[in-house]
Enzyme design. Sequence first.
Site, PDB file in Angstrom:
ATOM      1  N   ARG A  93       0.843  -1.184   0.000  1.00  0.00           N
ATOM      2  CA  ARG A  93       0.000   0.000   0.000  1.00  0.00           C
ATOM      3  C   ARG A  93       0.887   1.246   0.000  1.00  0.00           C
ATOM      4  O   ARG A  93       1.722   1.429   0.885  1.00  0.00           O
ATOM      5  CB  ARG A  93      -0.896   0.018   1.232  1.00  0.00           C
ATOM      6  N   GLU A 183      -7.128   9.148   6.172  1.00  0.00           N
ATOM      7  CA  GLU A 183      -7.417   9.758   7.470  1.00  0.00           C
ATOM      8  C   GLU A 183      -7.843  11.217   7.371  1.00  0.00           C
ATOM      9  O   GLU A 183      -7.162  12.117   7.879  1.00  0.00           O
ATOM     10  CB  GLU A 183      -6.201   9.635   8.394  1.00  0.00           C
ATOM     11  N   ASN A 328      -7.168   2.178   9.442  1.00  0.00           N
ATOM     12  CA  ASN A 328      -5.903   2.362  10.153  1.00  0.00           C
ATOM     13  C   ASN A 328      -6.194   2.347  11.654  1.00  0.00           C
ATOM     14  O   ASN A 328      -7.057   3.092  12.123  1.00  0.00           O
ATOM     15  CB  ASN A 328      -5.265   3.717   9.816  1.00  0.00           C
ATOM     16  N   TYR A 330      -4.196   2.266  15.542  1.00  0.00           N
ATOM     17  CA  TYR A 330      -2.968   2.271  16.330  1.00  0.00           C
ATOM     18  C   TYR A 330      -3.199   2.121  17.831  1.00  0.00           C
ATOM     19  O   TYR A 330      -2.482   1.419  18.507  1.00  0.00           O
ATOM     20  CB  TYR A 330      -2.195   3.578  16.105  1.00  0.00           C
ATOM     21  N   GLU A 403      -3.153   0.197   7.885  1.00  0.00           N
ATOM     22  CA  GLU A 403      -2.079   0.644   8.786  1.00  0.00           C
ATOM     23  C   GLU A 403      -2.305   0.101  10.188  1.00  0.00           C
ATOM     24  O   GLU A 403      -3.403   0.163  10.715  1.00  0.00           O
ATOM     25  CB  GLU A 403      -2.020   2.181   8.903  1.00  0.00           C
ATOM     26  N   TRP A 446       2.376  -0.856   9.161  1.00  0.00           N
ATOM     27  CA  TRP A 446       2.947   0.478   8.963  1.00  0.00           C
ATOM     28  C   TRP A 446       4.189   0.584   9.830  1.00  0.00           C
ATOM     29  O   TRP A 446       4.074   0.555  11.040  1.00  0.00           O
ATOM     30  CB  TRP A 446       1.967   1.602   9.332  1.00  0.00           C
ATOM     31  N   GLU A 453       8.037  11.071   9.726  1.00  0.00           N
ATOM     32  CA  GLU A 453       6.869  10.902  10.593  1.00  0.00           C
ATOM     33  C   GLU A 453       6.266  12.280  10.944  1.00  0.00           C
ATOM     34  O   GLU A 453       6.154  12.660  12.100  1.00  0.00           O
ATOM     35  CB  GLU A 453       7.271  10.077  11.825  1.00  0.00           C
ATOM     36  N   TRP A 454       5.933  13.043   9.919  1.00  0.00           N
ATOM     37  CA  TRP A 454       5.209  14.316  10.041  1.00  0.00           C
ATOM     38  C   TRP A 454       5.818  15.216  11.118  1.00  0.00           C
ATOM     39  O   TRP A 454       7.018  15.455  11.086  1.00  0.00           O
ATOM     40  CB  TRP A 454       3.713  14.046  10.265  1.00  0.00           C
TER      41      TRP A 454
HETATM   42  C1  GBH Z   1      -1.034   7.502  10.569  1.00  0.00           C
HETATM   43  O1  GBH Z   1      -1.742   8.413  11.343  1.00  0.00           O
HETATM   44  C2  GBH Z   1      -0.648   8.147   9.254  1.00  0.00           C
HETATM   45  O2  GBH Z   1      -1.548   7.757   8.226  1.00  0.00           O
HETATM   46  C3  GBH Z   1       0.762   7.867   8.827  1.00  0.00           C
HETATM   47  O3  GBH Z   1       1.105   8.725   7.779  1.00  0.00           O
HETATM   48  C4  GBH Z   1       1.677   7.986  10.017  1.00  0.00           C
HETATM   49  O4  GBH Z   1       3.015   7.867   9.663  1.00  0.00           O
HETATM   50  C5  GBH Z   1       1.281   6.915  11.004  1.00  0.00           C
HETATM   51  O5  GBH Z   1      -0.040   7.058  11.381  1.00  0.00           O
HETATM   52  C6  GBH Z   1       2.085   6.888  12.299  1.00  0.00           C
HETATM   53  O6  GBH Z   1       1.743   7.990  13.115  1.00  0.00           O
HETATM   54  O7  GBH Z   1       0.323  14.283  19.545  1.00  0.00           O
HETATM   55  O8  GBH Z   1      -1.236  12.728  20.492  1.00  0.00           O
HETATM   56  O9  GBH Z   1      -1.790  13.840  18.479  1.00  0.00           O
HETATM   57  C7  GBH Z   1      -2.189   7.937  12.589  1.00  0.00           C
HETATM   58  C8  GBH Z   1      -2.656   9.098  13.406  1.00  0.00           C
HETATM   59  C9  GBH Z   1      -1.567  11.126  13.904  1.00  0.00           C
HETATM   60  C10 GBH Z   1      -1.670   9.354  15.488  1.00  0.00           C
HETATM   61  C11 GBH Z   1      -0.508  11.811  14.735  1.00  0.00           C
HETATM   62  C12 GBH Z   1      -0.648  10.053  16.299  1.00  0.00           C
HETATM   63  C13 GBH Z   1       0.273  12.169  16.943  1.00  0.00           C
HETATM   64  C14 GBH Z   1       0.031  11.966  18.397  1.00  0.00           C
HETATM   65  N1  GBH Z   1      -1.538   9.696  14.103  1.00  0.00           N
HETATM   66  N2  GBH Z   1      -0.715  11.481  16.130  1.00  0.00           N
HETATM   67  S1  GBH Z   1      -0.712  13.299  19.279  1.00  0.00           S
END
Ligand code: GBH
Length: 496
Positions: A93, A183, A328, A330, A403, A446, A453-454
Amino acid sequence: MNQTKTLLLIALLVTTVHAYKRFPENFQWSTATSAFQVEGGQEGTGRGMSIWDRYLEKHPTPDNSTGKIACDTYHKFREDALLLKDVGVKQYRFSVSWSRIMPDGRPDNINPDGVRYYHDLIDSLVKKGIQPLITLYHWDLPLALQDRGGWLNEECVNWFGDYVRFMFTEYGDKVKLWTTINEAYIHAKYGYCGEPLEHAPGGFKPNCEWSMYIAAHNMILAHSKAGNIYKKEFQPSQNGQIGITLQAVWYEHENKPEDEEAAARVFDFQFNWFAQPIYGKEGDYPVRMRERMAELSREEGRSRSRLPTFTPQQIEEIRQSADFLSLNYYTSYVVSQDLPVNNTVEAWGKLTQWGRDIGAYISTNPHWKQIAGTWLRSHPQGLRSVLNFIREHYNNVPVYITENGSMDTPEEGLNDVTRIEYVRGHLEALHEALQDGCDVRSYAYWSFLDNFEWAFGYHDRFGIFHVDFKDPERPRTPKKSVEWYRKVIAANALLD
Ligand code: GBH
């Protein structure tokens, strides 16, 4: 019986004895990335600027990251295909960078090198028996479209329509699984509100009370447009499937009616915000969300709700826009109606606009294993609960898990036993969900590679392959989890 046959029989017996959780015969094992997070190839390739290029110039990550090289998959996709083949995945993906195809986001200017790149990438996968699952949009809007309002401009729906029509025409004979938007929940909240964390395009904090709802609304309409274009114009001849990628957070609660109601409401403001209009029997936003937003808006002296409305025709079209749900997952949180008394948990619910809109507190369960001291806590049963919710409320629509994954812990490095434990736990929960009758077709870890990682830059590493970002060659090194995942895939089962 010759020797080979005897050996095969023994091997079969051994796996039967040890395999304790088998997956369905055509279950698809996969792994995932997204364009901006891995491609690089920003300069000299004809790719246009995206909102993340601009955002990072103005808001550097703690480690000063850019997307200029990233994992350099723009140049290294052929060796990456070998690695994928070696792990044994049957699906990969990834997402397409809109501004690599259309540098200004518009169909009157196509970048031929970008078009060729995705052909080459797809071909190198297909040649190795790996099926592409393409996400059309993973947060990297062409900058030129942001300058015209981005997702706050309803025209974005038509821009997206033009882009996806090009994609289906160009690649639809080779690609049979599409998802529209990754997302929308995170993209709308972090990108168009900036709480609790800011993502590109950024700068909308003063307008949070409406901006994230408008952006989300237009993303749902854009998904619907794309889904309907595919199903009417392409599916009859191309025979593929289309869906949208939704992030789900599961919310646990104490055994109190008001907390149960609060948890259901928060889930409405997170997953069902997008799932209900697309997969729900009645369509449209969840009733609880509509009522709460209408009530808050009245109290604020507004003449109409901050939550936009769909026309009856849009509601119908949105309900017909997807064949499957790309999920997705987590982590999970704990929801309570009142401030949690247990002060070992953090309560951050009411500190954000969204937190005020849900009207509940969100905290965490200290017993769920926290990974590397971050937002990520492992709660595999949350995945099972989400899957069962989909089975019960969304007519058991086929689910592709696109994911699920964990980051490195600093002590472990390549010996990533925490990751293995995280994935094993989630695969056990997934297996239970299959026994419950949930229709799950695939699982994508993932991520394939450590990547951008953003907001956390290259610091948080989710890959099963380590990438050395200090080395211009960006060498990949398998972590221990590669060997583990390879065995799971080969056995199509979780082994002892
Ligand atoms: C996914 O988002 C994304 O699709 C992917 O691009 C990314 O690399 C992956 O997860 C791993 O993070 O400060 O508490 O808000 C999942 C959603 C968005 C969850 C960012 C965690 C940051 C934590 N993620 N968030 S917080």
